[in-house]
Design a protein around this motif. Structure first.
Motif, PDB file in Angstrom:
ATOM      1  N   LEU A 135     -11.400  -2.938   2.281  1.00 39.72           N
ATOM      2  CA  LEU A 135     -12.017  -1.954   3.166  1.00 39.72           C
ATOM      3  C   LEU A 135     -13.241  -1.270   2.583  1.00 39.72           C
ATOM      4  CD1 LEU A 135      -8.750  -0.287   4.445  1.00 39.72           C
ATOM      5  CD2 LEU A 135     -10.101  -2.057   5.554  1.00 39.72           C
ATOM      6  N   ASP A 136     -13.568  -1.503   1.336  1.00 40.39           N
ATOM      7  CA  ASP A 136     -14.726  -0.872   0.690  1.00 40.39           C
ATOM      8  C   ASP A 136     -14.652   0.654   0.708  1.00 40.39           C
ATOM      9  OD1 ASP A 136     -15.902  -3.278   0.020  1.00 40.39           O
ATOM     10  OD2 ASP A 136     -17.125  -3.361   1.839  1.00 40.39           O
ATOM     11  N   ASN A 137     -13.457   1.205   0.568  1.00 37.66           N
ATOM     12  CA  ASN A 137     -13.335   2.663   0.559  1.00 37.66           C
ATOM     13  C   ASN A 137     -12.829   3.184  -0.789  1.00 37.66           C
ATOM     14  OD1 ASN A 137     -10.682   1.864   0.664  1.00 37.66           O
ATOM     15  ND2 ASN A 137     -10.185   2.950   2.537  1.00 37.66           N
ATOM     16  N   GLY A 138     -12.843   2.330  -1.796  1.00 36.99           N
ATOM     17  CA  GLY A 138     -12.429   2.755  -3.131  1.00 36.99           C
ATOM     18  C   GLY A 138     -10.932   2.830  -3.333  1.00 36.99           C
ATOM     19  N   SER A 139     -10.159   2.275  -2.420  1.00 35.40           N
ATOM     20  CA  SER A 139      -8.703   2.304  -2.571  1.00 35.40           C
ATOM     21  C   SER A 139      -8.190   0.969  -3.117  1.00 35.40           C
ATOM     22  CB  SER A 139      -8.031   2.641  -1.239  1.00 35.40           C
ATOM     23  OG  SER A 139      -8.348   1.671  -0.263  1.00 35.40           O
ATOM     24  N   PHE A 140      -6.936   0.973  -3.555  1.00 38.85           N
ATOM     25  CA  PHE A 140      -6.356  -0.194  -4.211  1.00 38.85           C
ATOM     26  C   PHE A 140      -5.046  -0.598  -3.559  1.00 38.85           C
ATOM     27  CE2 PHE A 140      -9.198   1.736  -7.180  1.00 38.85           C
ATOM     28  CZ  PHE A 140      -9.784   0.670  -7.831  1.00 38.85           C
ATOM     29  N   MET A 141      -4.668  -1.849  -3.751  1.00 42.52           N
ATOM     30  CA  MET A 141      -3.418  -2.393  -3.220  1.00 42.52           C
ATOM     31  C   MET A 141      -2.758  -3.256  -4.281  1.00 42.52           C
ATOM     32  SD  MET A 141      -5.086  -5.141  -0.621  1.00 42.52           S
ATOM     33  CE  MET A 141      -6.070  -6.504  -1.215  1.00 42.52           C
ATOM     34  N   ILE A 142      -1.463  -3.409  -4.149  1.00 39.17           N
ATOM     35  CA  ILE A 142      -0.688  -4.269  -5.056  1.00 39.17           C
ATOM     36  C   ILE A 142      -0.513  -5.613  -4.345  1.00 39.17           C
ATOM     37  CG2 ILE A 142       1.537  -4.591  -6.189  1.00 39.17           C
ATOM     38  CD1 ILE A 142       1.812  -1.479  -6.047  1.00 39.17           C
ATOM     39  N   TYR A 143      -0.777  -6.698  -5.060  1.00 39.83           N
ATOM     40  CA  TYR A 143      -0.546  -8.009  -4.473  1.00 39.83           C
ATOM     41  C   TYR A 143       0.609  -8.693  -5.206  1.00 39.83           C
ATOM     42  CZ  TYR A 143      -2.682 -10.547  -8.362  1.00 39.83           C
ATOM     43  OH  TYR A 143      -2.951 -11.075  -9.579  1.00 39.83           O
ATOM     44  N   VAL A 144       1.319  -9.534  -4.475  1.00 43.86           N
ATOM     45  CA  VAL A 144       2.437 -10.292  -5.036  1.00 43.86           C
ATOM     46  C   VAL A 144       2.279 -11.739  -4.609  1.00 43.86           C
ATOM     47  CG1 VAL A 144       4.941 -10.570  -5.141  1.00 43.86           C
ATOM     48  CG2 VAL A 144       3.963  -8.284  -4.874  1.00 43.86           C
ATOM     49  N   GLN A 183       1.631   3.093 -11.015  1.00 43.10           N
ATOM     50  CA  GLN A 183       2.735   4.035 -11.176  1.00 43.10           C
ATOM     51  C   GLN A 183       3.733   3.971 -10.031  1.00 43.10           C
ATOM     52  OE1 GLN A 183       0.754   7.801 -11.488  1.00 43.10           O
ATOM     53  NE2 GLN A 183      -0.088   7.356 -13.510  1.00 43.10           N
ATOM     54  N   SER A 184       3.411   3.237  -8.975  1.00 42.73           N
ATOM     55  CA  SER A 184       4.274   3.181  -7.796  1.00 42.73           C
ATOM     56  C   SER A 184       5.592   2.480  -8.103  1.00 42.73           C
ATOM     57  CB  SER A 184       3.562   2.450  -6.658  1.00 42.73           C
ATOM     58  OG  SER A 184       3.462   1.075  -6.960  1.00 42.73           O
ATOM     59  N   LYS A 185       6.603   2.755  -7.285  1.00 48.22           N
ATOM     60  CA  LYS A 185       7.919   2.135  -7.445  1.00 48.22           C
ATOM     61  C   LYS A 185       7.826   0.616  -7.305  1.00 48.22           C
ATOM     62  CE  LYS A 185      10.743   5.982  -5.884  1.00 48.22           C
ATOM     63  NZ  LYS A 185      11.728   6.435  -4.879  1.00 48.22           N
ATOM     64  N   THR A 186       7.005   0.174  -6.378  1.00 54.08           N
ATOM     65  CA  THR A 186       6.858  -1.272  -6.159  1.00 54.08           C
ATOM     66  C   THR A 186       6.321  -1.965  -7.398  1.00 54.08           C
ATOM     67  OG1 THR A 186       6.459  -0.909  -3.801  1.00 54.08           O
ATOM     68  CG2 THR A 186       5.772  -3.027  -4.720  1.00 54.08           C
ATOM     69  N   TYR A 187       5.253  -1.433  -7.960  1.00 46.76           N
ATOM     70  CA  TYR A 187       4.655  -2.059  -9.137  1.00 46.76           C
ATOM     71  C   TYR A 187       5.620  -1.997 -10.320  1.00 46.76           C
ATOM     72  CZ  TYR A 187       1.076  -3.629 -12.381  1.00 46.76           C
ATOM     73  OH  TYR A 187       0.364  -4.363 -13.288  1.00 46.76           O
ATOM     74  N   GLN A 188       6.298  -0.888 -10.487  1.00 50.22           N
ATOM     75  CA  GLN A 188       7.242  -0.760 -11.596  1.00 50.22           C
ATOM     76  C   GLN A 188       8.419  -1.725 -11.446  1.00 50.22           C
ATOM     77  OE1 GLN A 188       6.802   0.941 -14.498  1.00 50.22           O
ATOM     78  NE2 GLN A 188       4.759   1.160 -13.612  1.00 50.22           N
ATOM     79  N   VAL A 212       0.860  -1.184   0.000  1.00 52.63           N
ATOM     80  CA  VAL A 212       0.000   0.000   0.000  1.00 52.63           C
ATOM     81  C   VAL A 212       0.897   1.235   0.000  1.00 52.63           C
ATOM     82  CG1 VAL A 212      -1.922  -1.159   1.166  1.00 52.63           C
ATOM     83  CG2 VAL A 212      -0.198   0.016   2.527  1.00 52.63           C
ATOM     84  N   ALA A 213       0.283   2.408  -0.014  1.00 48.53           N
ATOM     85  CA  ALA A 213       1.032   3.663  -0.007  1.00 48.53           C
ATOM     86  C   ALA A 213       1.787   3.819   1.323  1.00 48.53           C
ATOM     87  CB  ALA A 213       0.088   4.828  -0.228  1.00 48.53           C
ATOM     88  N   SER A 214       2.771   4.691   1.348  1.00 49.13           N
ATOM     89  CA  SER A 214       3.590   4.877   2.550  1.00 49.13           C
ATOM     90  C   SER A 214       2.787   5.408   3.734  1.00 49.13           C
ATOM     91  CB  SER A 214       4.766   5.805   2.255  1.00 49.13           C
ATOM     92  OG  SER A 214       4.293   7.064   1.824  1.00 49.13           O
ATOM     93  N   SER A 215       1.623   5.996   3.485  1.00 51.60           N
ATOM     94  CA  SER A 215       0.765   6.489   4.564  1.00 51.60           C
ATOM     95  C   SER A 215       0.064   5.343   5.299  1.00 51.60           C
ATOM     96  CB  SER A 215      -0.292   7.431   3.991  1.00 51.60           C
ATOM     97  OG  SER A 215      -1.157   6.716   3.118  1.00 51.60           O
ATOM     98  N   GLY A 216       0.105   4.142   4.732  1.00 44.00           N
ATOM     99  CA  GLY A 216      -0.594   2.997   5.306  1.00 44.00           C
ATOM    100  C   GLY A 216      -1.964   2.800   4.693  1.00 44.00           C
ATOM    101  N   LYS A 217      -2.407   3.771   3.901  1.00 41.53           N
ATOM    102  CA  LYS A 217      -3.703   3.667   3.231  1.00 41.53           C
ATOM    103  C   LYS A 217      -3.508   3.045   1.860  1.00 41.53           C
ATOM    104  CE  LYS A 217      -5.411   7.794   5.514  1.00 41.53           C
ATOM    105  NZ  LYS A 217      -5.875   9.171   5.342  1.00 41.53           N
TER     106      LYS A 217
END
Length: 132
Positions: free
Chosen positions: A118-127, A88-93, A73-78
């Protein structure tokens, strides 16, 4: 398919395990709980690490037959605000370019972007990874 596996595949967000992980996440994001109480000490960004661990656990509780190895997730924890931000994140790239590093000689077997549990419209990268 046994009765046990049918019961496991119908887990919803009312499941006590999911609720416990979500409550821990909410308390951490509100400042009521320190991230170190969830993942321990010694991390560069403990809030992000704790959030990633909790998101993975929440996702895996809901998706018993399709578990993931790691979540980012983002560095904010969200979660990321959009699917394109996650991509576009460094992790995904680093995943796209084959530069993602894993310990113990494991290899990446799959990755992508998913909505957070969380049903808040946010996304995460899975590996997904496996031993070489």
């Amino acid at each position: 398919m046994t009765i046990q596996s049918v019961k496991q595949s119908i887990i919803t967000k009312d499941d006590p395990k999911f609720i416990a992980f979500k409550d821990d996440y909410d308390r951490m994001m509100n400042g009521q709980t320190k991230p170190s109480s969830i993942v321990g000490r010694g991390y560069k960004n403990p809030k992000q690490v704790a959030s990633q661990w909790l998101m993975r656990e929440m996702y895996n509780v809901l998706n018993v037959c399709n578990k993931v190895s790691q979540i980012h997730v983002a560095s904010s924890g969200k979660g990321f605000s959009s699917e394109s931000r996650a991509m576009q994140s460094k992790t995904y790239q680093s995943l796209v370019n084959g530069e993602y590093k894993l310990l113990n000689g494991c290899i990446v077997s799959g990755y992508g972007v998913l909505p957070t549990p969380l049903d808040n419209g946010s996304f995460m990268i899975y590996v997904e990874y496996q031993r070489a």
